[in-house]
Structures are given as C-alpha cells and as structure tokens.
Enzyme design. Sequence first.
Site, short mmCIF file in Angstrom:
data_model
loop_
_atom_site.label_atom_id
_atom_site.label_comp_id
_atom_site.label_asym_id
_atom_site.label_seq_id
_atom_site.Cartn_x
_atom_site.Cartn_y
_atom_site.Cartn_z
N ARG A 2 26.33 -7.41 -3.35
CA ARG A 2 26.62 -8.37 -2.28
C ARG A 2 25.94 -9.72 -2.55
O ARG A 2 26.46 -10.76 -2.17
CB ARG A 2 26.18 -7.80 -0.93
CG ARG A 2 26.92 -6.53 -0.54
CD ARG A 2 26.47 -6.03 0.80
NE ARG A 2 27.00 -4.72 1.14
CZ ARG A 2 26.35 -3.57 0.96
NH1 ARG A 2 25.12 -3.57 0.43
NH2 ARG A 2 26.90 -2.43 1.30
N ASP A 56 25.22 0.18 8.39
CA ASP A 56 24.27 1.02 7.65
C ASP A 56 23.63 2.04 8.58
O ASP A 56 23.45 3.21 8.23
CB ASP A 56 23.18 0.13 7.02
CG ASP A 56 23.79 -1.02 6.26
OD1 ASP A 56 24.39 -0.78 5.22
OD2 ASP A 56 23.68 -2.18 6.73
N ARG A 61 26.09 4.70 9.31
CA ARG A 61 26.24 5.57 8.13
C ARG A 61 25.08 6.55 8.05
O ARG A 61 25.26 7.74 7.72
CB ARG A 61 26.29 4.70 6.86
CG ARG A 61 27.57 3.93 6.70
CD ARG A 61 27.46 2.85 5.63
NE ARG A 61 28.76 2.25 5.37
CZ ARG A 61 28.94 1.09 4.75
NH1 ARG A 61 27.88 0.41 4.31
NH2 ARG A 61 30.15 0.63 4.54
N GLY A 103 37.30 -16.00 10.03
CA GLY A 103 38.00 -15.11 9.09
C GLY A 103 39.05 -14.30 9.83
O GLY A 103 39.29 -13.14 9.54
N ALA A 104 39.69 -14.98 10.79
CA ALA A 104 40.55 -14.26 11.75
C ALA A 104 41.79 -13.66 11.12
O ALA A 104 42.41 -12.78 11.73
CB ALA A 104 40.92 -15.21 12.89
N ALA A 105 42.16 -14.11 9.92
CA ALA A 105 43.32 -13.50 9.26
C ALA A 105 42.90 -12.38 8.31
O ALA A 105 43.74 -11.76 7.66
CB ALA A 105 44.10 -14.55 8.48
N GLY A 106 41.61 -12.11 8.23
CA GLY A 106 41.10 -11.11 7.29
C GLY A 106 41.14 -9.71 7.86
O GLY A 106 41.48 -9.49 9.03
N GLN A 107 40.75 -8.75 7.01
CA GLN A 107 40.95 -7.34 7.39
C GLN A 107 39.97 -6.87 8.47
O GLN A 107 40.36 -6.09 9.35
CB GLN A 107 40.94 -6.43 6.17
CG GLN A 107 39.74 -6.52 5.26
CD GLN A 107 39.56 -5.26 4.40
OE1 GLN A 107 40.33 -4.33 4.46
NE2 GLN A 107 38.48 -5.24 3.63
N ARG A 158 33.01 -8.71 -1.69
CA ARG A 158 32.82 -8.38 -3.11
C ARG A 158 33.91 -7.41 -3.57
O ARG A 158 34.56 -6.73 -2.77
CB ARG A 158 31.43 -7.77 -3.34
CG ARG A 158 31.22 -6.42 -2.71
CD ARG A 158 29.89 -5.82 -3.11
NE ARG A 158 29.52 -4.73 -2.21
CZ ARG A 158 28.69 -3.74 -2.54
NH1 ARG A 158 28.13 -3.71 -3.73
NH2 ARG A 158 28.39 -2.81 -1.66
N HIS A 205 20.85 -5.94 4.12
CA HIS A 205 22.12 -5.21 4.02
C HIS A 205 22.55 -5.28 2.56
O HIS A 205 23.39 -6.09 2.15
CB HIS A 205 23.17 -5.85 4.94
CG HIS A 205 24.54 -5.26 4.76
ND1 HIS A 205 24.83 -3.94 5.03
CD2 HIS A 205 25.71 -5.80 4.33
CE1 HIS A 205 26.10 -3.70 4.78
NE2 HIS A 205 26.65 -4.81 4.35
#
Length: 327
Positions: free
Chosen positions: A98, A159, A162, A11-15, A92, A187
């Site tokens: 999820r 998590d 957080r 997913g190297a182009a993802g955020q 999502r 998760h």
Amino acid sequence: MKTPVHIAITGAAGQISYALAFRLIAGDLAGPDQPLVLHLLEVPEAMLPMKGVAMELMDCASPLLADVIISSDPREAFDGADLVFLIGAKPRGPGMERRDLLQINAEIFAVQGQALNQAAKRGVKVLVVGNPANTNAMIALRNAPDLAPENFSAMTRLDHNRAVSQLASHCGCGTGAISRVAVWGNHSITQYPDLHHARVSGAPALEQVEQDWFRNQFIPVVQKRGAAVIEARGKSSAASAAHAALECMRDWMFGTPADDWVSMAVVSDGSYGVTPGLVYSFPVTVADGRYAIVPELPINQFSHVRMHLTEAELIAERDMVQHLFRY
Ligand code: NAD
Ligand code: LMR
C-alpha cells in the site's frame, strides 16, 4: 422531518463507493428516519460514470435521499458536509504494497484537506479510506489548520473486522462472542492485530487459542488479508471495505458498545509512547461523538516490539510527505 445529514463521498464512481452509497440511502448508517443529502466527488474524467451512479441512487426512490449533488470540485463537494468518506484514490494491484501508492495519492489528500478546511462543517467527521490511509489522513489534517485533528480518522476497521472474524472462526463461535480485539499502527503489512486483551465469550482469548496459532497464523493472515483478496478477486476489497467504513462512521457517531472497543487510526497524543502527530491505529471507545484512546493496557515485550515496528513505518511515510503539510 429531521434536518438532513450531509454526507460527502469521494471516488464516487469507484467500487467501494458503489457498495457504500446504496447502504447509506437504505438507512444503514444514520437510521431509518434520518434524511441524507449525498455529495459525490469524482475527477473530471469520471463525471459520466458518477452521473450514472447518481441516476441509480435516484432510481431507488429512497424516502431518505433528500438530494444528490455531484461535482468535480472538492470545495463544492465538501460544502456543508457533516460526514466525509475520503475514498477516491488509486488502489494497489497484485505484488504492490500500500505504501507504493503514497507518491501517487498523497497530493489528492493535500488538496482535499484544504477544501475541507474551507468548506466542511466545523464538527465534520472525516474517514480516510484511500491508501495508504494513515498517512493520507495525516496529510489531509495537516492541510486543515482550522479543523481539529480529532475530526480525522483513517480506516483500520476492516483489519479489526478481519481479526474478529479469524478469531471467531478458529474458536468455532459467532463473531458476537468476541470483544476487545485491538489493531495497532498502520493499515499495512506491519499492522499489529493483538489478542492479548481480547475475550471470547467473556474469557481471555489467549487462554483459548494456542500461542503458535496467534503468532504464526493469526497475525500474518490478518496482516496479509488485503493482498489475499486482491490475489483472489483481481481487485482490492470493496464490499467489506464499504461495510467497515459504514460501521466505523456509525460507531464514531453513535458510540461503541459497553465493555468493548473498536480500532480506529487517530492522531497520536503520545499514548503508549507512540510519536505524537502520527495517525496510528489504537483501540478506542466513543461517547457523544468523540473518541478516546483506551488507556493503560498492559503491553508485553512481544507487543511492544510490533507496536514500535509499525510506528517506525509511519514515521518513514510521514518523512516522505512532510513537504505537503501546511502546519
Ligand atoms: P476504484 O479505483 O474502484 O475507485 C477509486 C475512484 O476514485 C475512481 O473512480 C477514481 O476516479 C476516483 N478518484 C481518483 N482520484 C480522485 C480525486 N482526486 N477525487 C475524487 N475521486 C478520485 O478504487 P476502490 O477499490 O474504490 O478503492 C479506493 C481506495 O481505497 C484505494 O486507495 C484502495 O487501496 C483503498 N482501500 C482502503 C481500504 C482500507 O481498509 N483502508 C480498504 C479497501 C480499499
Ligand atoms: C484492504 O485491506 O483490503 C485494502 O487496503 C486494499 C489493499 O490494498 O489491501
């Protein structure tokens, strides 16, 4: 010159990957003198934006970046990988849980588990970030019969972070004063962030916060934090997820601090009565690159009910994807 560590990111182009990759080449994971080879994987349709990311990585002129390999073939991308971040998956949107992603993303992790089995180093550490992370990790490892289940983990470090942050903020202290927070289970909305063993400045946390706050504010805030970020940002968490992934992998490589632990979703060995084989978040310590589930913590009825509830959700998820398991 040290031998480069080979790190694969899907997913190297993802955020999330965009927030992670530049920290890797700054030395935030493996240190300021450890060269890296990045192996970037994307789907064929995202090759062009991924090339753009690779160009930017090169343009940093980092002395740590020995090479960047880009591919849309998982086997090629995982060839010789020491560390793997499995991030590539659909996130999502508002109003979704999820687990709604399970049918959409499950197949990705079956294919990538098989590719890891064929191509990755035998000591590879695989951190699954793509949701639903626990069950995706179970799919990946059950497609990699020649790798040990202990090579895989799903990320519950976000998590955990957080929970630490919420507790510190409520107590008016720095996060460095907090230890022994535990996140149990999935998760997902059923995760159980547990303060029964937590300490604030070395003293029991539950003697310093009100039970009502713990039960009715802290737990639901941590459980629903991902959805709250989506609501506010319009997109799911990215920089905090990348940070958590980096910290989780770093601790898995180099160990956890004395007198503390971290939360990682790992294959259950039956500890705390959790069904063996599920990928369930436990408090773990790490030494010499191997994690160990913290044993024999006292569990009261309040915790027992919640730990069982999140286990039941993981069993239901497992039952939906069993057809994808190779063993
Ligand atoms: P994104 O949509 O920005 O990026 C995902 C990328 O993955 C896309 O570029 C897409 O083309 C790519 N991709 C899809 N299928 C692929 C495949 N088979 N192989 C390689 N790449 C593929 O999403 P994001 O915000 O980066 O989030 C990625 C995943 O991480 C989501 O599933 C999200 O829900 C999850 N996530 C998990 C946590 C956690 O704490 N475990 C935290 C945040 C996000
Ligand atoms: C998170 O916890 O922020 C991620 O899993 C994204 C999500 O869908 O909540």
